[in-house]
Design a protein around this motif. Structure first.
Motif, PDB file in Angstrom:
ATOM      1  N   VAL A  48       0.849  -1.190   0.000  1.00  0.00           N
ATOM      2  CA  VAL A  48       0.000   0.000   0.000  1.00  0.00           C
ATOM      3  C   VAL A  48       0.883   1.237   0.000  1.00  0.00           C
ATOM      4  CG1 VAL A  48      -1.715   1.287   1.334  1.00  0.00           C
ATOM      5  CG2 VAL A  48      -1.821  -1.199   1.234  1.00  0.00           C
ATOM      6  N   ASN A  49       0.590   2.175  -0.888  1.00  0.00           N
ATOM      7  CA  ASN A  49       1.268   3.458  -0.875  1.00  0.00           C
ATOM      8  C   ASN A  49       0.467   4.349   0.074  1.00  0.00           C
ATOM      9  OD1 ASN A  49       2.315   6.001  -1.333  1.00  0.00           O
ATOM     10  ND2 ASN A  49       2.759   5.545  -3.471  1.00  0.00           N
ATOM     11  N   VAL A  50       1.005   4.574   1.260  1.00  0.00           N
ATOM     12  CA  VAL A  50       0.276   5.266   2.318  1.00  0.00           C
ATOM     13  C   VAL A  50      -0.055   6.701   1.919  1.00  0.00           C
ATOM     14  CG1 VAL A  50       0.358   5.975   4.740  1.00  0.00           C
ATOM     15  CG2 VAL A  50       1.312   3.781   4.063  1.00  0.00           C
ATOM     16  N   GLY A  51       0.851   7.360   1.220  1.00  0.00           N
ATOM     17  CA  GLY A  51       0.585   8.741   0.788  1.00  0.00           C
ATOM     18  C   GLY A  51      -0.611   8.830  -0.149  1.00  0.00           C
ATOM     19  N   HIS A  52      -0.698   7.879  -1.090  1.00  0.00           N
ATOM     20  CA  HIS A  52      -1.841   7.870  -2.004  1.00  0.00           C
ATOM     21  C   HIS A  52      -3.136   7.572  -1.255  1.00  0.00           C
ATOM     22  CE1 HIS A  52       0.919   6.845  -5.648  1.00  0.00           C
ATOM     23  NE2 HIS A  52       1.034   8.092  -5.238  1.00  0.00           N
ATOM     24  N   LEU A  53      -3.068   6.659  -0.297  1.00  0.00           N
ATOM     25  CA  LEU A  53      -4.255   6.323   0.489  1.00  0.00           C
ATOM     26  C   LEU A  53      -4.751   7.528   1.277  1.00  0.00           C
ATOM     27  CD1 LEU A  53      -6.200   4.135   1.660  1.00  0.00           C
ATOM     28  CD2 LEU A  53      -4.543   3.913   3.513  1.00  0.00           C
ATOM     29  N   VAL A  54      -3.845   8.222   1.947  1.00  0.00           N
ATOM     30  CA  VAL A  54      -4.225   9.378   2.772  1.00  0.00           C
ATOM     31  C   VAL A  54      -4.831  10.482   1.904  1.00  0.00           C
ATOM     32  CG1 VAL A  54      -3.301  11.255   4.193  1.00  0.00           C
ATOM     33  CG2 VAL A  54      -2.625   8.900   4.634  1.00  0.00           C
ATOM     34  N   MET A  55      -4.186  10.795   0.808  1.00  0.00           N
ATOM     35  CA  MET A  55      -4.710  11.874  -0.039  1.00  0.00           C
ATOM     36  C   MET A  55      -6.023  11.482  -0.708  1.00  0.00           C
ATOM     37  SD  MET A  55      -2.819  14.267   0.682  1.00  0.00           S
ATOM     38  CE  MET A  55      -3.484  15.486  -0.407  1.00  0.00           C
ATOM     39  N   GLY A  56      -6.190  10.211  -1.049  1.00  0.00           N
ATOM     40  CA  GLY A  56      -7.454   9.754  -1.631  1.00  0.00           C
ATOM     41  C   GLY A  56      -8.599   9.852  -0.637  1.00  0.00           C
ATOM     42  N   VAL A  57      -8.360   9.430   0.603  1.00  0.00           N
ATOM     43  CA  VAL A  57      -9.400   9.516   1.632  1.00  0.00           C
ATOM     44  C   VAL A  57      -9.716  10.976   1.944  1.00  0.00           C
ATOM     45  CG1 VAL A  57      -9.919   9.013   4.058  1.00  0.00           C
ATOM     46  CG2 VAL A  57      -8.897   7.258   2.623  1.00  0.00           C
ATOM     47  N   ALA A  58      -8.694  11.819   2.013  1.00  0.00           N
ATOM     48  CA  ALA A  58      -8.927  13.246   2.276  1.00  0.00           C
ATOM     49  C   ALA A  58      -9.726  13.883   1.142  1.00  0.00           C
ATOM     50  CB  ALA A  58      -7.594  13.967   2.461  1.00  0.00           C
ATOM     51  N   PHE A  59      -9.383  13.573  -0.102  1.00  0.00           N
ATOM     52  CA  PHE A  59     -10.113  14.135  -1.246  1.00  0.00           C
ATOM     53  C   PHE A  59     -11.567  13.678  -1.236  1.00  0.00           C
ATOM     54  CE2 PHE A  59     -11.543  13.885  -5.684  1.00  0.00           C
ATOM     55  CZ  PHE A  59     -11.419  15.214  -6.025  1.00  0.00           C
ATOM     56  N   TRP A  81     -17.070  21.558  12.843  1.00  0.00           N
ATOM     57  CA  TRP A  81     -16.215  20.391  13.040  1.00  0.00           C
ATOM     58  C   TRP A  81     -16.146  19.522  11.787  1.00  0.00           C
ATOM     59  CZ3 TRP A  81     -18.744  15.895  12.118  1.00  0.00           C
ATOM     60  CH2 TRP A  81     -20.132  15.947  12.167  1.00  0.00           C
ATOM     61  N   LEU A  82     -17.072  19.781  10.838  1.00  0.00           N
ATOM     62  CA  LEU A  82     -17.161  18.937   9.644  1.00  0.00           C
ATOM     63  C   LEU A  82     -15.979  19.124   8.698  1.00  0.00           C
ATOM     64  CD1 LEU A  82     -19.253  16.906   8.737  1.00  0.00           C
ATOM     65  CD2 LEU A  82     -20.346  18.687   7.403  1.00  0.00           C
ATOM     66  N   LEU A  83     -15.407  20.319   8.648  1.00  0.00           N
ATOM     67  CA  LEU A  83     -14.318  20.585   7.703  1.00  0.00           C
ATOM     68  C   LEU A  83     -13.014  19.872   8.057  1.00  0.00           C
ATOM     69  CD1 LEU A  83     -14.474  22.066   5.115  1.00  0.00           C
ATOM     70  CD2 LEU A  83     -13.625  24.108   6.219  1.00  0.00           C
ATOM     71  N   PRO A  84     -12.572  19.820   9.311  1.00  0.00           N
ATOM     72  CA  PRO A  84     -11.333  19.080   9.591  1.00  0.00           C
ATOM     73  C   PRO A  84     -11.529  17.560   9.684  1.00  0.00           C
ATOM     74  CG  PRO A  84     -12.049  20.210  11.566  1.00  0.00           C
ATOM     75  CD  PRO A  84     -12.961  20.646  10.456  1.00  0.00           C
ATOM     76  N   ILE A  88      -8.645  14.306   9.590  1.00  0.00           N
ATOM     77  CA  ILE A  88      -8.435  13.419  10.741  1.00  0.00           C
ATOM     78  C   ILE A  88      -8.673  11.963  10.338  1.00  0.00           C
ATOM     79  CG2 ILE A  88      -9.310  12.816  13.041  1.00  0.00           C
ATOM     80  CD1 ILE A  88      -9.831  15.864  13.391  1.00  0.00           C
ATOM     81  N   ILE A  89      -9.729  11.720   9.576  1.00  0.00           N
ATOM     82  CA  ILE A  89     -10.029  10.350   9.127  1.00  0.00           C
ATOM     83  C   ILE A  89      -8.931   9.844   8.186  1.00  0.00           C
ATOM     84  CG2 ILE A  89     -11.667   8.972   7.787  1.00  0.00           C
ATOM     85  CD1 ILE A  89     -13.870  10.855   8.916  1.00  0.00           C
ATOM     86  N   ALA A  90      -8.442  10.708   7.291  1.00  0.00           N
ATOM     87  CA  ALA A  90      -7.371  10.317   6.372  1.00  0.00           C
ATOM     88  C   ALA A  90      -6.085  10.001   7.139  1.00  0.00           C
ATOM     89  CB  ALA A  90      -7.119  11.423   5.352  1.00  0.00           C
ATOM     90  N   GLY A  91      -5.783  10.789   8.159  1.00  0.00           N
ATOM     91  CA  GLY A  91      -4.605  10.518   8.980  1.00  0.00           C
ATOM     92  C   GLY A  91      -4.722   9.198   9.723  1.00  0.00           C
ATOM     93  N   ALA A  92      -5.907   8.907  10.243  1.00  0.00           N
ATOM     94  CA  ALA A  92      -6.127   7.635  10.935  1.00  0.00           C
ATOM     95  C   ALA A  92      -5.999   6.461   9.964  1.00  0.00           C
ATOM     96  CB  ALA A  92      -7.501   7.636  11.599  1.00  0.00           C
TER      97      ALA A  92
END
Length: 112
Positions: A48-59, A81-84, A88-92
């Motif tokens: 898994v490319n963690v950077g791609h996963l994080v940015m995909g979930v954030a997007f 609270w909805l905007l951040p 937070i979910i992408a980081g987790a």
């Protein structure tokens, strides 16, 4: 024959002499020490490319927040609270993927 000359560049008589010279050597023997091979792991998964996963979930999360705000389902004034939340979910998700790949790497045998 000079070490820098190629046998093909030599006159035919000298070329034949060099090739006959190699044919007179005894054949190579197979090594007598046993070679060990590691079992091939075929799990069907790729790393898994963690950077791609994080940015995909954030997007995906930011797109969802944008869609909720544009459709007037949620107002940002009441739900700041909805905007951040997507960050937070992408980081987790990135931490979970990173911990999972490290645990899998520790149990997988390495090739020599």
């Amino acid at each position: 024959m000079n070490w820098s000359e190629h046998p093909e560049d030599l006159p035919e008589e000298e070329y034949r002499a060099t090739t006959d010279e190699y044919e007179s050597y005894p054949p190579r023997e197979e090594p007598t020490t046993p070679t060990t091979t590691m079992p091939t792991v075929t799990s069907g998964r790729h790393p898994v490319n963690v950077g791609h996963l994080v940015m995909g979930v954030a997007f995906l999360g930011l797109t969802l927040v944008w869609a909720l705000v544009v459709s007037d389902a949620v107002s940002l004034a009441d739900h700041q609270w909805l905007l951040p939340a997507p960050w937070i979910i992408a980081g987790a998700a990135g931490l979970a993927a990173s911990a999972g790949s490290r645990a899998r790497r520790a149990t997988t045998p390495r090739r020599p």
